[in-house]
Design an enzyme around this catalytic site. Structure first.
Site, PDB file in Angstrom:
ATOM      1  N   PHE A   1       6.604  -2.285  -3.981  1.00 55.10           N
ATOM      2  CA  PHE A   1       5.896  -2.696  -2.768  1.00 55.10           C
ATOM      3  C   PHE A   1       6.510  -2.056  -1.527  1.00 55.10           C
ATOM      4  O   PHE A   1       7.706  -1.753  -1.519  1.00 55.10           O
ATOM      5  CB  PHE A   1       5.997  -4.219  -2.607  1.00 55.10           C
ATOM      6  CG  PHE A   1       5.467  -4.988  -3.778  1.00 55.10           C
ATOM      7  CD1 PHE A   1       4.179  -5.508  -3.759  1.00 55.10           C
ATOM      8  CD2 PHE A   1       6.258  -5.198  -4.904  1.00 55.10           C
ATOM      9  CE1 PHE A   1       3.692  -6.232  -4.846  1.00 55.10           C
ATOM     10  CE2 PHE A   1       5.776  -5.917  -5.999  1.00 55.10           C
ATOM     11  CZ  PHE A   1       4.490  -6.435  -5.964  1.00 55.10           C
TER      12      PHE A   1
ATOM     13  N   GLN B   1      -3.532  -7.989   2.106  1.00 56.65           N
ATOM     14  CA  GLN B   1      -3.639  -8.305   0.685  1.00 56.65           C
ATOM     15  C   GLN B   1      -2.513  -7.600  -0.078  1.00 56.65           C
ATOM     16  O   GLN B   1      -2.398  -6.375  -0.098  1.00 56.65           O
ATOM     17  CB  GLN B   1      -5.000  -7.919   0.070  1.00 56.65           C
ATOM     18  CG  GLN B   1      -5.127  -8.224  -1.408  1.00 56.65           C
ATOM     19  CD  GLN B   1      -5.152  -9.741  -1.729  1.00 56.65           C
ATOM     20  OE1 GLN B   1      -4.873 -10.573  -0.890  1.00 56.65           O
ATOM     21  NE2 GLN B   1      -5.458 -10.078  -2.946  1.00 56.65           N
ATOM     22  N   LEU B   2      -1.670  -8.444  -0.674  1.00 52.85           N
ATOM     23  CA  LEU B   2      -0.534  -7.962  -1.451  1.00 52.85           C
ATOM     24  C   LEU B   2      -0.985  -6.868  -2.424  1.00 52.85           C
ATOM     25  O   LEU B   2      -1.956  -7.037  -3.150  1.00 52.85           O
ATOM     26  CB  LEU B   2       0.030  -9.147  -2.248  1.00 52.85           C
ATOM     27  CG  LEU B   2       1.240  -8.852  -3.121  1.00 52.85           C
ATOM     28  CD1 LEU B   2       2.463  -8.614  -2.265  1.00 52.85           C
ATOM     29  CD2 LEU B   2       1.482  -9.985  -4.102  1.00 52.85           C
ATOM     30  N   HIS B   3      -0.299  -5.744  -2.413  1.00 57.36           N
ATOM     31  CA  HIS B   3      -0.637  -4.683  -3.375  1.00 57.36           C
ATOM     32  C   HIS B   3       0.618  -3.983  -3.863  1.00 57.36           C
ATOM     33  O   HIS B   3       1.494  -3.656  -3.075  1.00 57.36           O
ATOM     34  CB  HIS B   3      -1.637  -3.685  -2.784  1.00 57.36           C
ATOM     35  CG  HIS B   3      -1.219  -3.088  -1.467  1.00 57.36           C
ATOM     36  ND1 HIS B   3      -1.325  -3.770  -0.274  1.00 57.36           N
ATOM     37  CD2 HIS B   3      -0.708  -1.875  -1.156  1.00 57.36           C
ATOM     38  CE1 HIS B   3      -0.891  -3.004   0.715  1.00 57.36           C
ATOM     39  NE2 HIS B   3      -0.504  -1.842   0.212  1.00 57.36           N
ATOM     40  N   MET B   4       0.661  -3.779  -5.172  1.00 60.48           N
ATOM     41  CA  MET B   4       1.802  -3.093  -5.766  1.00 60.48           C
ATOM     42  C   MET B   4       1.409  -1.649  -6.065  1.00 60.48           C
ATOM     43  O   MET B   4       0.390  -1.391  -6.706  1.00 60.48           O
ATOM     44  CB  MET B   4       2.211  -3.802  -7.062  1.00 60.48           C
ATOM     45  CG  MET B   4       3.435  -3.174  -7.708  1.00 60.48           C
ATOM     46  SD  MET B   4       3.877  -3.981  -9.258  1.00 60.48           S
ATOM     47  CE  MET B   4       2.666  -3.278 -10.355  1.00 60.48           C
TER      48      MET B   4
END
Length: 451
Positions: free
Chosen positions: A356, A364-367
């Site tokens: 991350f 919006q959480l994004h890996m």
DNA sequence: GTTCTAGAAC
DNA sequence: GTTCTAGAAC
């Protein structure tokens, strides 16, 4: 892996085989004949989409051929292409004056895939080329189309269909599939005319769909127009599903999805639609999805392979993660690992990191799952480089550990943002100093070629 | 996040 | 002449 000579030979052999066999797409100019779309604007749109496609797929094993009877149209495309083509190899996109159905007999150019325009009913004979195709193949073609696509076609979408092996188009011309596209119409005396504004948008979409369909067929995948249901049980689905033993969430969980607060600048929200309705996006954008997460291709990849693994539940960023989200973080990691394995199967030279950004730019959480070659035209600035090669990039492993130990994640924004201004440094070796991005890019190419 | 631009720095 | 940087607009 490079020390294994037999494996290496295999890779080289595969490369040579592919080079010998160039897969081509032959297509006409879309919407400029009966649909009366202005030629110059069509050339602008068509060439831009082609350029974007060639940028994305820098392979050597395919070619795009536009073939038109109308030299005015051809000239417009040729002029525009000359203007914008940059460093993109000219031979990957060429134009020819002639008949699409005689490319092999007239020019010796064999196109395994060709494109023809149709209307939403996909009836035979809606235009001249279309009529010639149905005349050549016979009634079987229409029956097959009806079987594959029982619902009305959507303007802007592509509908590929295989043609029988015993038809002349296959025997004489080597054509295997026809990609029918439902193109926008501006001619008031034909069905469903639309305004120029709308038609521009739809024409762009049509070119995109056409090229995406070609690409998926070329790499041996079935193209899925947005109106048809996703198929189940492919080898790919099985690979992805196999990972989700521990934490498969039911739809009851996803229905509890908390909706994001409206707000933030428009562009910061671009990831949200993928979480809310991944099924509405083409395969070329969405790599995989289930109830819990969605995996998309990064729109501006900073390496040969760059994807984002995103939870479908709304979580703004890593700082919002709580201890009870540990299972979710593990699920992201697990699916990320599946992607890596799949990509490595296709190209053993690739290696990856997943993690991350300490200070993300998008909501919006994004890996990120990103290959470590960092060879990509979208890697342009120091900021791009440092965001993946300094401490700014937090491995998924580390995030999991912090969450486990402390139950929350907090990063000093100022400190991490300053890291983005650090001097350039190669992530693989101790080269004295690299001052400029172009030099760094050359250096990265060398690493790739040596690997 | 990107693209575009102007002006500075190399 | 090329590349970087910073800011605005999207």
């Amino acid at each position: 892996m490079t020390s294994n000579p037999s494996k290496r030979r295999k890779i080289v052999k595969k490369f040579v085989d592919e080079k010998k066999q160039i897969i081509r797409l032959g297509f006409p100019s879309i919407s400029t004949k009966f649909a009366e779309f202005p030629i110059d604007i069509a050339a602008d749109i068509g060439c831009e989409v082609i350029k974007e496609f060639l940028r994305l797929h820098r392979g050597l094993d395919f070619e795009l051929v536009m073939i038109e009877q109308d030299s005015k149209v051809l000239n417009a495309f040729e002029l525009k292409w000359k203007e914008i083509k940059d460093d993109l190899d000219a031979f990957k996109f060429q134009t020819k004056n002639g008949n699409l159905l005689q490319l092999k007999s007239d020019f010796g150019i064999e196109c395994r895939f060709i494109v023809a325009e149709t209307t939403w009913r996909m009836k035979p004979g809606t235009n001249q080329l279309n009529k010639q195709i149905f005349d050549a193949v016979g009634s079987r073609l229409h029956e097959e189309l009806k079987r594959l696509y029982p619902n009305p076609g959507v303007v802007g979408e592509a509908y590929p269909v295989q043609i029988p092996k015993d038809s002349d188009l296959h025997i004489d011309e080597g054509i295997e599939q026809i990609i029918f596209v439902v193109s926008p119409n501006m001619n008031p005396s034909r069905p469903d005319p639309v305004s120029l504004g709308k038609a521009k948008e739809l024409l762009k979409k049509t070119y995109h769909s056409m090229l995406n369909a070609f690409w998926e067929l070329k790499i041996g995948q079935e193209y899925r127009p947005i109106t048809t249901k996703k198929e189940k049980g492919s080898a790919f689905d099985i690979l992805m599903k196999s990972a989700s033993k521990s934490s498969f969430k039911t739809s009851a969980e996803s229905s509890k999805r908390i909706l994001p607060k409206v707000g933030g600048k428009g562009w910061t929200n671009v990831l949200l639609p993928y979480c809310q309705s991944p099924e509405t996006f083409p395969k070329s954008e969405v790599y995989y999805y289930d109830d819990e997460l969605v995996i998309i291709y990064d729109k501006y990849p900073k390496a040969k392979k760059h994807l984002l693994v995103i939870p479908r539940k709304y979580i703004d960023n890593i700082e919002e993660l709580k201890k009870q989200d540990l299972q979710l973080v593990r699920a992201l990691k697990e699916k990320g690992q599946c992607v890596i394995e799949k990509m490595k199967q296709e190209n053993p030279k690739l290696f990856f990191r997943m993690g991350f950004h300490a200070v993300p730019g998008l909501r919006q959480l994004h890996m990120h799952v990103i290959s470590q070659d960092f060879i990509s035209p979208s890697l342009k600035h120091k900021k791009h480089w440092n965001s993946f090669t300094t401490e700014f990039f937090k491995d998924a492993e580390e995030i999991e550990k912090i969450l486990e130990e402390r139950g929350e994640i907090k990063f000093n924004k100022e400190y991490y943002e300053n890291l983005l201004k650090s001097p350039l440094k190669c992530h693989l070796c101790d080269t004295k100093s690299i001052k400029f991005i172009p030099d760094l890019k050359k250096h990265l190419e060398e690493h790739w070629n040596e690997s």
